[in-house]
Design a protein around this motif. Sequence first.
Motif, PDB file in Angstrom:
ATOM      1  N   ASN A  62       0.974  -1.267  -0.176  1.00  0.00           N
ATOM      2  CA  ASN A  62      -0.105   0.005   0.201  1.00  0.00           C
ATOM      3  C   ASN A  62       0.895   1.467   0.071  1.00  0.00           C
ATOM      4  O   ASN A  62       2.088   0.969  -0.195  1.00  0.00           O
ATOM      5  CB  ASN A  62      -1.067  -0.227   1.387  1.00  0.00           C
ATOM      6  CG  ASN A  62      -0.072  -0.121   2.604  1.00  0.00           C
ATOM      7  OD1 ASN A  62       0.818   0.170   2.634  1.00  0.00           O
ATOM      8  ND2 ASN A  62      -0.984  -0.133   3.550  1.00  0.00           N
ATOM      9  N   GLU A  63       0.352   2.353   0.365  1.00  0.00           N
ATOM     10  CA  GLU A  63       0.942   3.624   0.079  1.00  0.00           C
ATOM     11  C   GLU A  63       2.267   3.729   1.227  1.00  0.00           C
ATOM     12  O   GLU A  63       3.237   4.262   0.946  1.00  0.00           O
ATOM     13  CB  GLU A  63       0.178   4.642   0.453  1.00  0.00           C
ATOM     14  CG  GLU A  63      -0.810   4.944  -0.657  1.00  0.00           C
ATOM     15  CD  GLU A  63      -1.620   6.197  -0.553  1.00  0.00           C
ATOM     16  OE1 GLU A  63      -1.598   6.922   0.753  1.00  0.00           O
ATOM     17  OE2 GLU A  63      -2.706   6.536  -1.163  1.00  0.00           O
ATOM     18  N   THR A  64       2.200   2.870   2.250  1.00  0.00           N
ATOM     19  CA  THR A  64       3.171   3.186   3.572  1.00  0.00           C
ATOM     20  C   THR A  64       3.860   1.742   3.741  1.00  0.00           C
ATOM     21  O   THR A  64       5.032   1.701   4.538  1.00  0.00           O
ATOM     22  CB  THR A  64       2.401   3.516   4.771  1.00  0.00           C
ATOM     23  OG1 THR A  64       1.523   2.415   4.853  1.00  0.00           O
ATOM     24  CG2 THR A  64       1.727   4.901   4.503  1.00  0.00           C
ATOM     25  N   TRP A  65       3.526   0.692   3.162  1.00  0.00           N
ATOM     26  CA  TRP A  65       3.951  -0.410   3.639  1.00  0.00           C
ATOM     27  C   TRP A  65       4.159  -1.596   2.411  1.00  0.00           C
ATOM     28  O   TRP A  65       3.075  -1.795   1.834  1.00  0.00           O
ATOM     29  CB  TRP A  65       3.558  -1.082   4.930  1.00  0.00           C
ATOM     30  CG  TRP A  65       4.065  -2.388   5.404  1.00  0.00           C
ATOM     31  CD1 TRP A  65       3.533  -3.555   5.439  1.00  0.00           C
ATOM     32  CD2 TRP A  65       5.359  -2.455   5.977  1.00  0.00           C
ATOM     33  NE1 TRP A  65       4.437  -4.381   6.046  1.00  0.00           N
ATOM     34  CE2 TRP A  65       5.566  -3.868   6.271  1.00  0.00           C
ATOM     35  CE3 TRP A  65       6.701  -1.697   5.531  1.00  0.00           C
ATOM     36  CZ2 TRP A  65       6.822  -4.333   6.866  1.00  0.00           C
ATOM     37  CZ3 TRP A  65       7.748  -2.207   6.395  1.00  0.00           C
ATOM     38  CH2 TRP A  65       7.816  -3.562   6.683  1.00  0.00           C
ATOM     39  N   ASP A  66       5.096  -2.422   2.314  1.00  0.00           N
ATOM     40  CA  ASP A  66       5.221  -3.332   1.081  1.00  0.00           C
ATOM     41  C   ASP A  66       5.920  -4.489   1.797  1.00  0.00           C
ATOM     42  O   ASP A  66       6.338  -5.390   1.167  1.00  0.00           O
ATOM     43  CB  ASP A  66       6.063  -2.806   0.244  1.00  0.00           C
ATOM     44  CG  ASP A  66       7.336  -2.530   0.128  1.00  0.00           C
ATOM     45  OD1 ASP A  66       7.936  -2.612   1.554  1.00  0.00           O
ATOM     46  OD2 ASP A  66       8.130  -2.037  -0.781  1.00  0.00           O
ATOM     47  N   PHE A  67       5.856  -4.844   2.992  1.00  0.00           N
ATOM     48  CA  PHE A  67       6.382  -5.865   3.765  1.00  0.00           C
ATOM     49  C   PHE A  67       7.786  -6.173   3.321  1.00  0.00           C
ATOM     50  O   PHE A  67       8.314  -7.403   3.337  1.00  0.00           O
ATOM     51  CB  PHE A  67       5.524  -7.254   3.501  1.00  0.00           C
ATOM     52  CG  PHE A  67       3.960  -7.135   3.835  1.00  0.00           C
ATOM     53  CD1 PHE A  67       3.620  -7.400   5.047  1.00  0.00           C
ATOM     54  CD2 PHE A  67       3.124  -6.723   2.916  1.00  0.00           C
ATOM     55  CE1 PHE A  67       2.364  -7.312   5.484  1.00  0.00           C
ATOM     56  CE2 PHE A  67       1.638  -6.554   3.252  1.00  0.00           C
ATOM     57  CZ  PHE A  67       1.378  -7.102   4.483  1.00  0.00           C
ATOM     58  N   GLY A  68       8.549  -5.055   3.073  1.00  0.00           N
ATOM     59  CA  GLY A  68       9.876  -5.159   2.872  1.00  0.00           C
ATOM     60  C   GLY A  68      10.293  -5.795   1.452  1.00  0.00           C
ATOM     61  O   GLY A  68      11.439  -6.098   1.355  1.00  0.00           O
ATOM     62  N   SER A  69       9.446  -5.814   0.603  1.00  0.00           N
ATOM     63  CA  SER A  69       9.639  -6.511  -0.729  1.00  0.00           C
ATOM     64  C   SER A  69      10.417  -5.645  -1.512  1.00  0.00           C
ATOM     65  O   SER A  69      11.089  -5.960  -2.389  1.00  0.00           O
ATOM     66  CB  SER A  69       8.538  -7.165  -1.258  1.00  0.00           C
ATOM     67  OG  SER A  69       7.706  -6.030  -1.360  1.00  0.00           O
ATOM     68  N   GLY A  70      10.103  -4.355  -1.524  1.00  0.00           N
ATOM     69  CA  GLY A  70      10.771  -3.259  -2.448  1.00  0.00           C
ATOM     70  C   GLY A  70      10.036  -3.301  -3.868  1.00  0.00           C
ATOM     71  O   GLY A  70      10.269  -2.714  -4.466  1.00  0.00           O
TER      72      GLY A  70
END
Length: 752
Positions: free
Chosen positions: A452-460
């Motif tokens: 989402n706008e703030t988080w990508d689960f550390g995937s980049g």
Amino acid sequence: MKPVYEPLGWKTEAETRYQSVSAASSPNPGAQHASTISRPRHHRRSRVILHWLSHFLSLLWLAPMTTLIYLNFSHYVIGASVWCPSGNCNAESNSENAYTRARELDRNDHDTNGALQFVAKGLEVWFMFVATSLVYDLGILFARKGRGLPVGYLLSHLEFTDIRYMFNPLLWTSPWPHRNTVPEKRSRILKLYIFALVTALLTILANFMGPATAVLVLPTLQWIDTPHIMNMTFDKIAAAHRPTVDAGFPDCNATQLAARNYSCTSSTYGPSMDEWAAQGISSIVQNENRDGALLLGSSQEYALTFSFNATANDGQVTWVPSRQVMREMSHELLKTQGRLAEWGQHEYPDKVFNNSLQTILKRQGPSLGFYGSCHVSNVTDLILDETRWIRCYTEWSLGEEYGTYTKCLRLGTGFDTTDYNAQFSLYIEDPDVPEYETGVGAYFADKAMYFNETWDFGSGIKSCLTNDTSPTCDWDRVFSASLPDELRNTSTNVGLVSYEVPSLNNTHGRLYCEHVTYLSFPTYNVDSSPMSNAQNLITLSDIKTPKDYGIPIVLSPDWYLAAWSVDANATLDGNRQIVKKLIEVLPGTYNSSLGYSNEPRVFGLLHGYALGQALSMVNYYNGSVPADPNSREAKEAEKDMTHLVLHTWATIHVWAYGLSGRTSKLGTVVVLLGSVCVLARFFLGLATGIQERSTVEVLAAAFEHRHQGEFEGLEEESHLAKVRYQVVEDGDGKQRFIPSKRTSRWSHAIST
């Protein structure tokens, strides 16, 4: 005149010799003496015979009880009726006369069970005889030794069967001697308490024996499993590959399937799909009525029908029976129903099925289940090269905890050989329906990722989606990022079906449904009776729990084409009922979120039927089964988890004995304790030679006893019960009572 009774204190042994009342009052003492000499010989001989006869009858009680215990431990099956001579009582459960025959058997069962109630009562009375003799023998054994037995225990063998005897204070106070008697060793008092305890336990046992024998004597209607036969060993499922001739499509050849021309399945599964969908849609309309209900339709395969929602649903995964398993079970069903014999194939039902009230055929087999949802969303594609692209769907809701995310799938065989797709179109031209051509795409992705706008689960992944950096991104690392447990399974081996309506203004919109597929090995069940299961509906049981599903499996999108009976990249016209109905509800579904209005519900139902049809078609491959189920090879095969051994058996509804319930187990314990009592009485009789006396003889001995002051000054019942007597036999074999001595202080008080 000398009084008849003279409490003159303690007499000498010569003075206290008992005298028969009849002898004392006889006018001819000599003649009377001769009579008392001759009678004991005759009575002793009779008493010895009765003594051993009573022991024989006691031991004989073990015969029926041992038989009953064996029947229950071995789970002996009687048949369709309690009265089933020679195991032959055909219930005709698979015929048109099943209900009539069942009523006849039911009447016989009532009569037989009534007779068995009398048998149980007879066994209870029989045990009462044994228990009474045991209490008597124990009492006499205690009365012969030491200072004798308290008066409170002399009639225990006549009183112990009354449950109130346990709560009689005299039972627990009599062993303790009165303060005016000669002190007694504590070991002797302890032995008397042991006698009291044994008597109390026999009271409980005697009162439980009636229900216990009834539980063991009366058979019950039970569901009994026949022996489990090794049916096959599972090798692999064909879900990851495109359909081949092994899928069992009757009108398809290898050339057609290799060319992905799945329209060859239309003659068999086209009408089946349409009928299945029509039933579901009709049920939605019926559900709108006040007393209506939503009943999903069924689909047929050979002699069986199924409905995935009617089989087993744990609230998350919907399991679909395998058509291949149903084809294999159809032969056994027809054989059990006797149809094969009617058709001249000389295959007859097993005798055990004829002698049962109902038969459920069972077989372990593979089943595929799906978990998914449908969404309206915008889609963006990022093409990396000819064999790789990234497709992202917006507004993907992950629930209250995570909110709304964008979900991206990596597609194309350049990522993984299984990441391919299949496409076709639905077209309809009808005066009553706007002209739409709907593109349908079925995709498979081995990996998915969220952001989402703030988080990508550390995937980049957010930075990689820009055109400037996408060619240089490590997409394997992006899609390997760790996700929470709640999202891990929905991001691995994901299937997606996209429905596009190009004639709508929003040409970039998609209505898509995603799913993950699981493999399980449930038990397939089918009731063989055409009376109780007229549609031969199959159900699933023993489904795995959600934590045991494991990783979702790979599902080729071509199975979805086969379910629709359409060739790859072809158009399916509106002659099919399901095509017309799907296009009708697409606009309303597309322009609204899936809720409880009819159009989204109908769309979800139609998509679910298509997916369920696809999963039901997937075939599997078997391994070899050892010829001898008891061989070492068979036992090793059972332990080999890489090639799961699958069994087939039946569950029959019959009258049988068994220990499946708590009451039957309690009854067995009671009977086993009763058997111990029988053996104890027998060996006690052998060791002591105690011969039981009748109540008349005991009363006669009591009346002949000359009072010696042992009851003087004792007025309370509890004190009277403490007086001890030895019970002996005189030279004539008669029973005599010898009182225990009182203290010298008490004797002096009486004499003065």
